[in-house]
Design an enzyme around this catalytic site. Structure first.
Site, PDB file in Angstrom:
ATOM      1  N   ASP A 207     -23.876 -59.357 -74.036  1.00  0.00           N
ATOM      2  CA  ASP A 207     -22.640 -59.998 -74.486  1.00  0.00           C
ATOM      3  C   ASP A 207     -21.711 -60.237 -73.291  1.00  0.00           C
ATOM      4  O   ASP A 207     -21.547 -59.380 -72.423  1.00  0.00           O
ATOM      5  CB  ASP A 207     -21.955 -59.084 -75.510  1.00  0.00           C
ATOM      6  CG  ASP A 207     -20.732 -59.710 -76.132  1.00  0.00           C
ATOM      7  OD1 ASP A 207     -20.868 -60.781 -76.751  1.00  0.00           O
ATOM      8  OD2 ASP A 207     -19.637 -59.146 -75.981  1.00  0.00           O
ATOM      9  N   GLU A 267     -25.603 -63.961 -72.346  1.00  0.00           N
ATOM     10  CA  GLU A 267     -24.603 -64.830 -72.955  1.00  0.00           C
ATOM     11  C   GLU A 267     -23.579 -65.114 -71.858  1.00  0.00           C
ATOM     12  O   GLU A 267     -22.614 -64.381 -71.686  1.00  0.00           O
ATOM     13  CB  GLU A 267     -23.914 -64.165 -74.150  1.00  0.00           C
ATOM     14  CG  GLU A 267     -22.925 -65.118 -74.814  1.00  0.00           C
ATOM     15  CD  GLU A 267     -21.699 -64.447 -75.421  1.00  0.00           C
ATOM     16  OE1 GLU A 267     -21.094 -65.054 -76.319  1.00  0.00           O
ATOM     17  OE2 GLU A 267     -21.335 -63.333 -74.998  1.00  0.00           O
TER      18      GLU A 267
END
Length: 529
Positions: A207, A267
């Site tokens: 993330d 990401e």
């Protein structure tokens, strides 16, 4: 696909809270996922990516982690996770899980210790605590703003109300940023990775992979700078800093020490293809999401340019390219492409295009049903922190996170046992799009995905490999994938004529006449020639 499986895998994103609810509490859970895994094997995916299921107050849908080594009770137990992993592996499906290294939850033990400690203490050194500016330190350390709206700094207060230091949170105030100059932070995440690798996970989705490292000077950003996640026009002092690459070299050495070809995917909301490619150099991560592709408009010239630059940049470092159309943070692509019949036509064509491109593809739960964004959720149902932090002007991401319809004529549409009240209301229109309503129905979106994924596995030309563009009318993408397999996508509103062949799959009806094929507007086809 045993070796380097991730180079051409179709990976299915499961938003845990909204996939399947086994116990009727209104929230999806690990046991529900395990029950539904045979459906995903039938669909034909190679792997699943699970969004966070860790202990969390859910201030940001689980991306505020309070304990990285345990399952939140609302989602199940570690035993449930182990059972899910065993069932997935038994079906030939690999499992990637989320790791959230930019920030923790404010409920994490470390942050509670930091708040209780004094400025300059080892406990505070794990996070980005700073003194304020101006008289009494009343001004934040700089002018950074939160991705969710409002300031990126919050000031602590002692129990007696005395104002204290400020801490950085690029997202919600309940998501304090870690300080990655601290050796203890590195060691903690080394251990977290090993904890889950030892349990048998096949990889991690990282993330905010372009975050973590901040410019040590913490400079102000220029007034008017877009603080959004994807901003290709400004270099931001808290994103895409050089130091992140050292972290990933360290992580790569950890995953490489395990058997079974484990994968790391970033990401990284970095717009420039060459800068994204730096994350997937041979000693760093295996994949990075192609957000430039996800955000591209329905325009042939634009898409071709993104495809070319992505393949060139990734190819230069020996990496595969990862294509994606939707996820839990963006408006579903049926709606982005215009909504209604037009949006669905374009979305189906876009899927055949994506699955024909060289590399790996990520699918977001429900796109195989053609689900649109739910744009009319009641205001009192909205839970995304963006809603409140924007002063209730931005509805946030809840519209793509509505629980899935599996079967039946009324809510919860098989998402949970009869009588379950889903955590977000499911619209009545989802019933006709349920998996049961589409299974075996010729021309349904579910059958299109199932056929395309089966062909993608069967045909050596698809997946990893080369792409050769062919001559085509303006507004049409036409390319060869080798072994006589071609893909054509008509992004215009008018039909076009192209050289024909055996139709392997099409997103809508096509007409064949001798050696020619008439491809309607907003339609894609795979051909064997």
């Amino acid at each position: 696909m045993e070796s380097h499986w991730w180079r051409e895998a179709a990976i299915y994103q499961i938003y845990v809270r909204s996939f399947a609810d086994s116990d009727g509490d209104g929230e999806g859970d690990l046991a529900g996922i395990r029950q539904k895994l045979p459906e995903l094997a039938e669909l034909g995916v190679d792997a699943v990516w699970l969004t966070p299921f860790y202990v969390s107050p859910l201030a940001d849908g689980g991306y505020d982690v309070a304990d990285y080594r345990d399952v939140d009770p609302r989602f199940g137990t570690l035993d449930d996770f182990d059972a899910l992993l065993a069932t997935a592996h038994g079906l030939g499906i690999r499992v990637i899980i989320d790791v959230v290294p930019n920030h923790t939850s404010s409920a994490h033990r470390w942050f509670r210790e930091a708040v209780a400690a004094e400025p300059g203490s080892p406990e505070r050194a794990r996070y980005m605590f700073r003194d304020g500016h101006g008289p009494g330190g009343d001004e934040p350390p700089n002018n950074w703003t939160s991705i969710f709206g409002g300031p990126a700094w919050t000031r602590l207060k002692r129990p007696d109300g005395t104002p204290e230091q400020w801490y950085l949170h690029l997202f919600d105030a309940e998501q304090p940023d870690l300080d990655w100059t601290n050796a203890e932070v590195h060691e903690e995440f080394d251990d977290v990775l090993r904890f889950w690798l030892d349990r048998g996970v096949d990889g991690f989705r990282i993330d905010v992979a372009h975050g973590m490292v901040k410019d040590p000077e913490l400079p102000d950003v220029a007034e008017g700078t877009d603080a959004g996640l994807l901003d290709g026009h400004h270099r931001l002092p808290y994103f895409d800093q050089e130091g992140v690459h050292e972290i990933y070299r360290r992580w790569r050495s950890i995953t490489d020490s395990y058997e079974g070809d484990r994968a790391l995917v970033a990401e990284a909301w970095v717009e420039d293809a060459d800068r994204i490619a730096r994350y997937v150099r041979p000693d760093e991560l295996h994949q990075a999401f192609n957000f430039e592709y996800l955000t591209a408009p329905w325009d042939a010239a634009h898409l071709r340019r993104v495809v070319d630059t992505s393949l060139a940049a990734n190819g230069a470092v020996g990496a595969t390219t990862t294509w994606v159309l939707s996820n839990h943070d963006v408006t579903r692509h049926v709606t982005r492409f215009g909504g209604g019949e037009q949006g669905l036509r374009r979305a189906r064509a876009a899927t055949l295009l994506m699955l024909a491109l060289p590399g790996s593809a990520y699918l977001y739960q429900g796109e195989e049903l053609g689900l649109p964004e739910v744009t009319d959720l009641p205001e009192d149902a909205l839970q995304d922190p963006t809603w409140e932090r924007s002063g209730r002007t931005d509805r946030g991401r809840d519209g793509c996170r509505v629980p899935l319809p599996w079967e039946g004529e009324s809510s919860p549409f098989g998402f949970g046992p009869e009588g379950t009240v889903p955590w977000l209301p499911v619209p009545q229109s989802y019933g006709q799009l349920s998996r049961a309503a589409q299974r075996g129905v010729e021309g349904s979106t579910l059958e299109l995905y199932t056929r395309a994924l089966r062909l993608r596995r069967e045909l050596d030309a698809l997946g990893d490999g080369e792409l050769e563009w062919l001559d085509s009318p303006e507004g049409v993408l036409f390319f060869d994938r080798g072994s006589g397999v071609r893909c054509a996508v008509n992004l215009t509103g008018e039909p076009v004529e192209l050289p024909g062949g055996e139709v392997l799959a099409s997103s809508g009806p096509v007409q064949e006449s001798g050696a020619l094929l008439t491809l309607p507007g907003d339609t894609a086809v795979w051909l064997r020639v």
